[in-house]
Design a protein around this motif. Structure first.
Motif, PDB file in Angstrom:
ATOM      1  N   GLN A 163      -1.645  -9.250  12.765  1.00  0.00           N
ATOM      2  CA  GLN A 163      -2.324  -9.786  11.589  1.00  0.00           C
ATOM      3  C   GLN A 163      -1.302 -10.388  10.639  1.00  0.00           C
ATOM      4  OE1 GLN A 163      -5.129  -7.099   9.823  1.00  0.00           O
ATOM      5  NE2 GLN A 163      -6.039  -6.523  11.779  1.00  0.00           N
ATOM      6  N   SER A 164      -1.714 -11.418   9.925  1.00  0.00           N
ATOM      7  CA  SER A 164      -0.769 -12.202   9.133  1.00  0.00           C
ATOM      8  C   SER A 164      -0.621 -11.714   7.700  1.00  0.00           C
ATOM      9  CB  SER A 164      -1.214 -13.671   9.115  1.00  0.00           C
ATOM     10  OG  SER A 164      -2.503 -13.794   8.508  1.00  0.00           O
ATOM     11  N   LEU A 165      -1.421 -10.732   7.287  1.00  0.00           N
ATOM     12  CA  LEU A 165      -1.364 -10.266   5.910  1.00  0.00           C
ATOM     13  C   LEU A 165      -0.542  -8.989   5.777  1.00  0.00           C
ATOM     14  CD1 LEU A 165      -4.999 -10.740   4.538  1.00  0.00           C
ATOM     15  CD2 LEU A 165      -3.040 -12.237   4.256  1.00  0.00           C
ATOM     16  N   ALA A 166       0.111  -8.866   4.636  1.00  0.00           N
ATOM     17  CA  ALA A 166       0.768  -7.617   4.240  1.00  0.00           C
ATOM     18  C   ALA A 166       0.122  -7.163   2.939  1.00  0.00           C
ATOM     19  CB  ALA A 166       2.263  -7.828   4.048  1.00  0.00           C
ATOM     20  N   PHE A 167      -0.084  -5.853   2.801  1.00  0.00           N
ATOM     21  CA  PHE A 167      -0.756  -5.291   1.624  1.00  0.00           C
ATOM     22  C   PHE A 167       0.200  -4.368   0.881  1.00  0.00           C
ATOM     23  CE2 PHE A 167      -4.034  -6.230   4.750  1.00  0.00           C
ATOM     24  CZ  PHE A 167      -4.967  -6.931   3.998  1.00  0.00           C
ATOM     25  N   LYS A 168       0.550  -4.774  -0.335  1.00  0.00           N
ATOM     26  CA  LYS A 168       1.364  -3.910  -1.190  1.00  0.00           C
ATOM     27  C   LYS A 168       0.410  -3.074  -2.034  1.00  0.00           C
ATOM     28  CE  LYS A 168       5.148  -5.354  -3.299  1.00  0.00           C
ATOM     29  NZ  LYS A 168       6.064  -6.017  -4.289  1.00  0.00           N
ATOM     30  N   ILE A 169       0.467  -1.763  -1.879  1.00  0.00           N
ATOM     31  CA  ILE A 169      -0.477  -0.845  -2.514  1.00  0.00           C
ATOM     32  C   ILE A 169       0.253  -0.003  -3.554  1.00  0.00           C
ATOM     33  CG2 ILE A 169      -2.130   1.026  -2.140  1.00  0.00           C
ATOM     34  CD1 ILE A 169      -2.473   0.051   0.703  1.00  0.00           C
ATOM     35  N   GLY A 170      -0.304   0.063  -4.764  1.00  0.00           N
ATOM     36  CA  GLY A 170       0.294   0.877  -5.815  1.00  0.00           C
ATOM     37  C   GLY A 170       0.349   2.342  -5.414  1.00  0.00           C
ATOM     38  N   LYS A 171       1.464   3.001  -5.748  1.00  0.00           N
ATOM     39  CA  LYS A 171       1.658   4.368  -5.294  1.00  0.00           C
ATOM     40  C   LYS A 171       0.890   5.394  -6.109  1.00  0.00           C
ATOM     41  CE  LYS A 171       6.283   3.944  -3.241  1.00  0.00           C
ATOM     42  NZ  LYS A 171       7.696   4.367  -3.355  1.00  0.00           N
ATOM     43  N   THR A 172       0.826   5.205  -7.433  1.00  0.00           N
ATOM     44  CA  THR A 172       0.342   6.278  -8.300  1.00  0.00           C
ATOM     45  C   THR A 172      -1.102   6.120  -8.725  1.00  0.00           C
ATOM     46  OG1 THR A 172       1.039   5.172 -10.344  1.00  0.00           O
ATOM     47  CG2 THR A 172       2.672   6.518  -9.195  1.00  0.00           C
ATOM     48  N   GLY A 173      -1.636   4.896  -8.670  1.00  0.00           N
ATOM     49  CA  GLY A 173      -2.991   4.664  -9.157  1.00  0.00           C
ATOM     50  C   GLY A 173      -3.085   4.628 -10.663  1.00  0.00           C
ATOM     51  N   GLU A 200     -16.350  -2.047  -3.041  1.00  0.00           N
ATOM     52  CA  GLU A 200     -16.821  -2.823  -1.894  1.00  0.00           C
ATOM     53  C   GLU A 200     -15.647  -3.186  -0.971  1.00  0.00           C
ATOM     54  OE1 GLU A 200     -19.174  -7.019  -0.867  1.00  0.00           O
ATOM     55  OE2 GLU A 200     -18.835  -6.410  -2.953  1.00  0.00           O
ATOM     56  N   TRP A 201     -14.525  -3.646  -1.564  1.00  0.00           N
ATOM     57  CA  TRP A 201     -13.373  -4.040  -0.744  1.00  0.00           C
ATOM     58  C   TRP A 201     -12.787  -2.821  -0.043  1.00  0.00           C
ATOM     59  CZ3 TRP A 201      -8.198  -3.160   0.030  1.00  0.00           C
ATOM     60  CH2 TRP A 201      -7.492  -4.133   0.761  1.00  0.00           C
ATOM     61  N   TRP A 202     -12.594  -1.744  -0.780  1.00  0.00           N
ATOM     62  CA  TRP A 202     -12.013  -0.555  -0.174  1.00  0.00           C
ATOM     63  C   TRP A 202     -12.936   0.039   0.895  1.00  0.00           C
ATOM     64  CZ3 TRP A 202      -7.275   0.916   0.122  1.00  0.00           C
ATOM     65  CH2 TRP A 202      -6.350   0.537  -0.854  1.00  0.00           C
ATOM     66  N   GLY A 203     -14.237  -0.092   0.679  1.00  0.00           N
ATOM     67  CA  GLY A 203     -15.177   0.415   1.674  1.00  0.00           C
ATOM     68  C   GLY A 203     -15.062  -0.297   3.002  1.00  0.00           C
ATOM     69  N   LYS A 204     -14.622  -1.552   2.980  1.00  0.00           N
ATOM     70  CA  LYS A 204     -14.470  -2.335   4.205  1.00  0.00           C
ATOM     71  C   LYS A 204     -13.088  -2.150   4.847  1.00  0.00           C
ATOM     72  CE  LYS A 204     -17.635  -6.015   2.738  1.00  0.00           C
ATOM     73  NZ  LYS A 204     -17.741  -7.448   2.366  1.00  0.00           N
ATOM     74  N   HIS A 205     -12.223  -1.387   4.206  1.00  0.00           N
ATOM     75  CA  HIS A 205     -10.855  -1.247   4.713  1.00  0.00           C
ATOM     76  C   HIS A 205     -10.467   0.231   4.831  1.00  0.00           C
ATOM     77  CE1 HIS A 205     -10.950  -5.418   3.258  1.00  0.00           C
ATOM     78  NE2 HIS A 205      -9.997  -5.648   4.143  1.00  0.00           N
ATOM     79  N   GLN A 206     -11.320   0.985   5.501  1.00  0.00           N
ATOM     80  CA  GLN A 206     -11.056   2.403   5.673  1.00  0.00           C
ATOM     81  C   GLN A 206      -9.821   2.665   6.544  1.00  0.00           C
ATOM     82  OE1 GLN A 206     -12.599   5.071   4.125  1.00  0.00           O
ATOM     83  NE2 GLN A 206     -13.382   3.351   2.904  1.00  0.00           N
ATOM     84  N   ASP A 207      -9.503   1.721   7.446  1.00  0.00           N
ATOM     85  CA  ASP A 207      -8.297   1.873   8.259  1.00  0.00           C
ATOM     86  C   ASP A 207      -7.043   1.787   7.394  1.00  0.00           C
ATOM     87  OD1 ASP A 207      -8.913  -0.747   7.700  1.00  0.00           O
ATOM     88  OD2 ASP A 207      -8.354  -1.550   9.664  1.00  0.00           O
ATOM     89  N   LEU A 208      -7.107   0.975   6.346  1.00  0.00           N
ATOM     90  CA  LEU A 208      -5.984   0.892   5.415  1.00  0.00           C
ATOM     91  C   LEU A 208      -5.893   2.155   4.560  1.00  0.00           C
ATOM     92  CD1 LEU A 208      -3.685  -0.889   4.410  1.00  0.00           C
ATOM     93  CD2 LEU A 208      -5.282  -1.999   2.838  1.00  0.00           C
ATOM     94  N   VAL A 209      -7.038   2.700   4.186  1.00  0.00           N
ATOM     95  CA  VAL A 209      -7.060   3.973   3.448  1.00  0.00           C
ATOM     96  C   VAL A 209      -6.392   5.063   4.266  1.00  0.00           C
ATOM     97  CG1 VAL A 209      -8.539   5.782   2.493  1.00  0.00           C
ATOM     98  CG2 VAL A 209      -9.128   3.380   2.134  1.00  0.00           C
ATOM     99  N   ALA A 210      -6.736   5.122   5.552  1.00  0.00           N
ATOM    100  CA  ALA A 210      -6.180   6.163   6.418  1.00  0.00           C
ATOM    101  C   ALA A 210      -4.661   6.040   6.534  1.00  0.00           C
ATOM    102  CB  ALA A 210      -6.825   6.075   7.800  1.00  0.00           C
ATOM    103  N   ALA A 211      -4.176   4.798   6.589  1.00  0.00           N
ATOM    104  CA  ALA A 211      -2.733   4.593   6.731  1.00  0.00           C
ATOM    105  C   ALA A 211      -1.983   4.894   5.441  1.00  0.00           C
ATOM    106  CB  ALA A 211      -2.454   3.154   7.165  1.00  0.00           C
ATOM    107  N   ALA A 212      -2.625   4.633   4.282  1.00  0.00           N
ATOM    108  CA  ALA A 212      -1.913   4.717   3.005  1.00  0.00           C
ATOM    109  C   ALA A 212      -2.089   6.038   2.275  1.00  0.00           C
ATOM    110  CB  ALA A 212      -2.378   3.574   2.090  1.00  0.00           C
ATOM    111  N   CYS A 213      -3.037   6.870   2.690  1.00  0.00           N
ATOM    112  CA  CYS A 213      -3.401   8.039   1.889  1.00  0.00           C
ATOM    113  C   CYS A 213      -2.266   9.044   1.732  1.00  0.00           C
ATOM    114  CB  CYS A 213      -4.647   8.701   2.459  1.00  0.00           C
ATOM    115  SG  CYS A 213      -4.444   9.367   4.124  1.00  0.00           S
ATOM    116  N   ASP A 214      -1.342   9.100   2.675  1.00  0.00           N
ATOM    117  CA  ASP A 214      -0.236  10.050   2.560  1.00  0.00           C
ATOM    118  C   ASP A 214       0.873   9.547   1.638  1.00  0.00           C
ATOM    119  OD1 ASP A 214      -1.452  11.844   4.255  1.00  0.00           O
ATOM    120  OD2 ASP A 214      -0.431  11.102   6.049  1.00  0.00           O
ATOM    121  N   THR A 215       0.861   8.237   1.345  1.00  0.00           N
ATOM    122  CA  THR A 215       1.918   7.634   0.532  1.00  0.00           C
ATOM    123  C   THR A 215       1.434   7.227  -0.847  1.00  0.00           C
ATOM    124  OG1 THR A 215       2.908   6.738   2.567  1.00  0.00           O
ATOM    125  CG2 THR A 215       3.656   5.791   0.479  1.00  0.00           C
TER     126      THR A 215
END
Length: 395
Positions: A108-118, A162-177
């Motif tokens: 996949q061509s996208l990279a997602f930078k996710i905030g650590k602390t919320g 809505e966006w996060w609901g469609k990206h549960q695979d990303l949630v699973a990968a990022a939840c520990d970090t």
């Protein structure tokens, strides 16, 4: 005074040198002993230890715009990657920084930078990253700069259910970090350097007893190379990682890499960030990565210099206060930029190449605002004064 010719990896490049620029360089940089020779020696001719054949091969592969062909066709590779992505559907962490972690899925061509602390700190940093990324991208692309910048696609707020609901695979990968759902910045992924380059980096810069484990480490497949033109401190240690590998100038010299072309490109990019985007370039990174290209029916990997990470970049004003911020950012960054007053002739010449590229680019940008042309020169003087431990106002 004869004009200095820059050697770029793709073609010879001679920036426009005006009489005003020549006079300014002669006056302001004389203390660096960079322009005292009427016939400067090309960097490639300066004395340095001979490199082994494999090291020379690595240096050639790491030259920006070098092409490393692969064995299978472009269509085969794309089909295989897309199929793997559909089957696996998994994201993995490919990098991390102060404000977030970066995730991507192979194929996949996208990279997602996710905030650590919320928290609001993430919001400020990622929103700054998003806006500055667009502004700097516009400045570089409008000027056809000899550097790549990933495309910045979109920003997602932490409460976009809505966006996060469609990206549960990303949630699973990022939840520990990361504290998800969180704020997200989606950009084009910079592809890792190809396997032949990774193998040569391990062979050249990794301790012999660590090479097998380094080659087997999955994290090392996410290989980008940071170019530290301002450091001669590269050495082989007991820790080795290809993820954001730090390549220092002494190591570039060892492998006979085209470090002068990097200095010219970085000087050009920094001038455009300062005087076209009007930003201080605080904590930006310069790294070698890969972009795909086609060679007939086959795929090749073009090695390119990228600029990335804009979450700490600040606005500058077109005055002394703006120059001060730019000088501060120069020294707060990792040592990507050549430094003045370094010991060897090669380092001094590299600084010279950087300065000439920076000032010629700045002059072109400010061609219709000549009253501001003094500011880039004040920036260079400020960098020199800081290096010498002087106050620019009195140095």
């Amino acid at each position: 005074m004869s004009r200095r010719r820059f050697i770029a990896s793709s073609s010879e490049y001679e920036p426009p040198i005006t009489s005003e620029l020549e006079e300014d360089l002669d006056a302001q940089l004389r203390l660096l002993h960079l322009l005292d020779d009427p016939s400067p020696t090309p960097l490639g001719d300066l004395s340095k230890p001979a490199a082994a054949a494999s090291e020379i091969d690595l240096g050639r592969m790491l030259s920006a715009r070098s092409v490393v062909p692969t064995t299978c066709s472009f269509a085969e590779r794309q089909s295989k990657a897309n199929e793997e992505a559909r089957v696996a559907g998994t994201f993995r962490k490919i990098g991390a920084g102060a404000c977030g972690a970066v995730f991507a899925a192979d194929g996949q061509s996208l990279a997602f930078k996710i905030g650590k602390t919320g928290t609001g700190d993430d919001e400020a940093a990622l929103w700054t990253d998003f806006n500055m990324h667009h502004r700097i991208s516009d400045a570089l692309r409008e000027s056809k700069a000899d550097i790549e910048i990933p495309t910045c696609h979109f920003y997602v707020n932490h409460d976009d259910d809505e966006w996060w609901g469609k990206h549960q695979d990303l949630v699973a990968a990022a939840c520990d970090t990361c504290h998800v759902p969180a704020r997200v910045l989606a950009t084009e992924r910079i592809l890792p350097l190809p396997a032949p380059v990774q193998r040569e980096l391990i062979q050249t810069f990794c301790k012999e007893n660590l090479r097998a484990s380094a080659a087997a480490d999955a994290a090392n497949k996410d290989c980008l190379v940071r170019v530290y033109l301002g450091s001669m401190r590269g050495r082989i240690t007991s820790f080795f990682s290809l993820r954001n590998f730090k390549l220092h100038l002494n190591q570039m010299i060892k492998i006979e890499m085209d470090y002068e072309a990097l200095a010219v490109s970085i000087g050009q990019a920094l001038a455009l960030i300062h005087w076209k985007a009007r930003a201080d370039a605080r904590d930006v990174e310069f790294a070698l990565g890969r972009s795909l290209t086609r060679i007939g029916t086959n795929e090749g990997s073009a090695i390119r210099l990228f600029v990335l990470d804009f979450n700490q970049v600040r606005d500058i004003t077109m005055d002394d206060a703006g120059v001060k911020l730019a000088v501060e950012a120069f020294f707060l960054n990792d040592p990507y930029y050549p430094r003045p007053r370094e010991g060897s002739r090669l380092q001094q010449e590299l600084w010279n190449s950087f300065v000439r590229s920076y000032l010629s680019t700045a002059d072109a940008v400010l061609n219709t605002h000549k009253e501001y042309r003094v500011l880039p020169r004040k920036f260079i003087r400020g960098v020199i004064a800081h290096t010498l431990g002087k106050n620019p106002a009195h140095g």
